[in-house]
Motif scaffolding. Structure first.
Motif, PDB file in Angstrom:
ATOM      1  N   LEU A 169       0.830  -1.197   0.000  1.00  0.00           N
ATOM      2  CA  LEU A 169       0.000   0.000   0.000  1.00  0.00           C
ATOM      3  C   LEU A 169       0.869   1.253   0.000  1.00  0.00           C
ATOM      4  O   LEU A 169       1.910   1.294   0.659  1.00  0.00           O
ATOM      5  CB  LEU A 169      -0.876  -0.009   1.259  1.00  0.00           C
ATOM      6  CG  LEU A 169      -1.752   1.197   1.544  1.00  0.00           C
ATOM      7  CD1 LEU A 169      -2.885   1.261   0.543  1.00  0.00           C
ATOM      8  CD2 LEU A 169      -2.314   1.111   2.936  1.00  0.00           C
ATOM      9  N   ALA A 222      -8.662  -2.958   8.981  1.00  0.00           N
ATOM     10  CA  ALA A 222      -8.579  -2.143   7.776  1.00  0.00           C
ATOM     11  C   ALA A 222      -9.966  -2.050   7.178  1.00  0.00           C
ATOM     12  O   ALA A 222     -10.653  -3.056   7.022  1.00  0.00           O
ATOM     13  CB  ALA A 222      -7.613  -2.784   6.780  1.00  0.00           C
ATOM     14  N   THR A 280     -11.175   5.948   4.736  1.00  0.00           N
ATOM     15  CA  THR A 280     -10.406   4.735   4.979  1.00  0.00           C
ATOM     16  C   THR A 280      -9.809   4.808   6.363  1.00  0.00           C
ATOM     17  O   THR A 280      -9.297   5.851   6.765  1.00  0.00           O
ATOM     18  CB  THR A 280      -9.279   4.588   3.943  1.00  0.00           C
ATOM     19  OG1 THR A 280      -9.857   4.536   2.645  1.00  0.00           O
ATOM     20  CG2 THR A 280      -8.466   3.340   4.170  1.00  0.00           C
ATOM     21  N   LEU A 340      -7.183   2.533   8.911  1.00  0.00           N
ATOM     22  CA  LEU A 340      -6.246   1.431   9.045  1.00  0.00           C
ATOM     23  C   LEU A 340      -5.645   1.522  10.433  1.00  0.00           C
ATOM     24  O   LEU A 340      -5.058   2.544  10.801  1.00  0.00           O
ATOM     25  CB  LEU A 340      -5.146   1.525   7.982  1.00  0.00           C
ATOM     26  CG  LEU A 340      -3.961   0.585   8.143  1.00  0.00           C
ATOM     27  CD1 LEU A 340      -4.405  -0.867   8.040  1.00  0.00           C
ATOM     28  CD2 LEU A 340      -2.907   0.886   7.105  1.00  0.00           C
ATOM     29  N   VAL A 374      -6.172  -1.066   0.965  1.00  0.00           N
ATOM     30  CA  VAL A 374      -5.922  -1.248   2.391  1.00  0.00           C
ATOM     31  C   VAL A 374      -6.396  -2.629   2.858  1.00  0.00           C
ATOM     32  O   VAL A 374      -5.899  -3.174   3.825  1.00  0.00           O
ATOM     33  CB  VAL A 374      -6.588  -0.104   3.194  1.00  0.00           C
ATOM     34  CG1 VAL A 374      -8.055  -0.323   3.384  1.00  0.00           C
ATOM     35  CG2 VAL A 374      -5.918   0.093   4.523  1.00  0.00           C
ATOM     36  N   LYS A 375      -7.331  -3.230   2.140  1.00  0.00           N
ATOM     37  CA  LYS A 375      -7.857  -4.540   2.539  1.00  0.00           C
ATOM     38  C   LYS A 375      -6.837  -5.656   2.338  1.00  0.00           C
ATOM     39  O   LYS A 375      -6.995  -6.740   2.872  1.00  0.00           O
ATOM     40  CB  LYS A 375      -9.151  -4.826   1.797  1.00  0.00           C
ATOM     41  CG  LYS A 375     -10.236  -3.845   2.214  1.00  0.00           C
ATOM     42  CD  LYS A 375     -11.600  -4.263   1.811  1.00  0.00           C
ATOM     43  CE  LYS A 375     -12.566  -3.220   2.338  1.00  0.00           C
ATOM     44  NZ  LYS A 375     -13.925  -3.544   2.166  1.00  0.00           N
TER      45      LYS A 375
END
Length: 165
Positions: A9, A115, A131, A133, A153-154
């Motif tokens: 990422l 996440a 998002t 995280l 992010v997943k």
């Protein structure tokens, strides 16, 4: 960084190592913003004192200063807290780069990874994207947020913590 590292990422996230500093800075931003807006409105109203335009002048100066200072404080907030984050995954570790500073976390040190990239529709049309995280480790907690939906992010959810025996 070894050759067996896999890029996971890269994005701009809001990040501050100490959340108390971030909260205090936000409170100071809001206070300065309110004081500046009201002082401009009062100065403008004082200039038009005892005229029929006093209320109109105050309202217009209030709205204009609101828009200007809102724009400036958003830019300043992003300058202070927005960091370029790169995350690489190795065989037994996770490497996080925050504005060029490298932090290596071994797989055994990771407790939990949360996440989430979300897009929500608003009632009046439009949508809100964000998002979050969060990486919980034995050396600390890393909490990153962004006002865009970053679905990469997943990938970090696959980086499972070590199972305790």
């Amino acid at each position: 960084m070894g050759k067996q590292m896999k890029f996971v990422l890269e994005a701009d996230f809001n990040y501050s190592k100490y959340s108390i500093v971030k909260k205090a800075a936000i409170v100071l931003f809001v206070l300065c913003w309110a004081i500046l807006i009201f002082s401009i409105g009062i100065k403008t109203a004082y200039f038009f004192l005892n005229t029929g335009y006093e209320a109109v002048a105050f309202s217009i100066s209030f709205l204009i200063s609101w828009v200007i200072f809102d724009y400036l404080l958003r830019k300043l907030y992003k300058k202070l807290f927005s960091k370029r984050v790169k995350i690489f995954q190795g065989h037994n570790d996770l490497t996080i780069w925050i504005n060029g500073k490298e932090i290596q976390i071994k797989k055994e040190q990771i407790k939990k990874v949360k996440a989430k990239a979300v897009t929500n529709k608003l009632r009046r049309g439009g949508k809100v994207e964000n998002t979050k995280l969060i990486i919980y480790t034995t050396i600390g907690k890393f909490h990153f947020t962004n006002d865009q939906a970053i679905y990469a992010v997943k990938k970090l959810m696959k980086f499972e913590p070590a199972k305790k025996q």
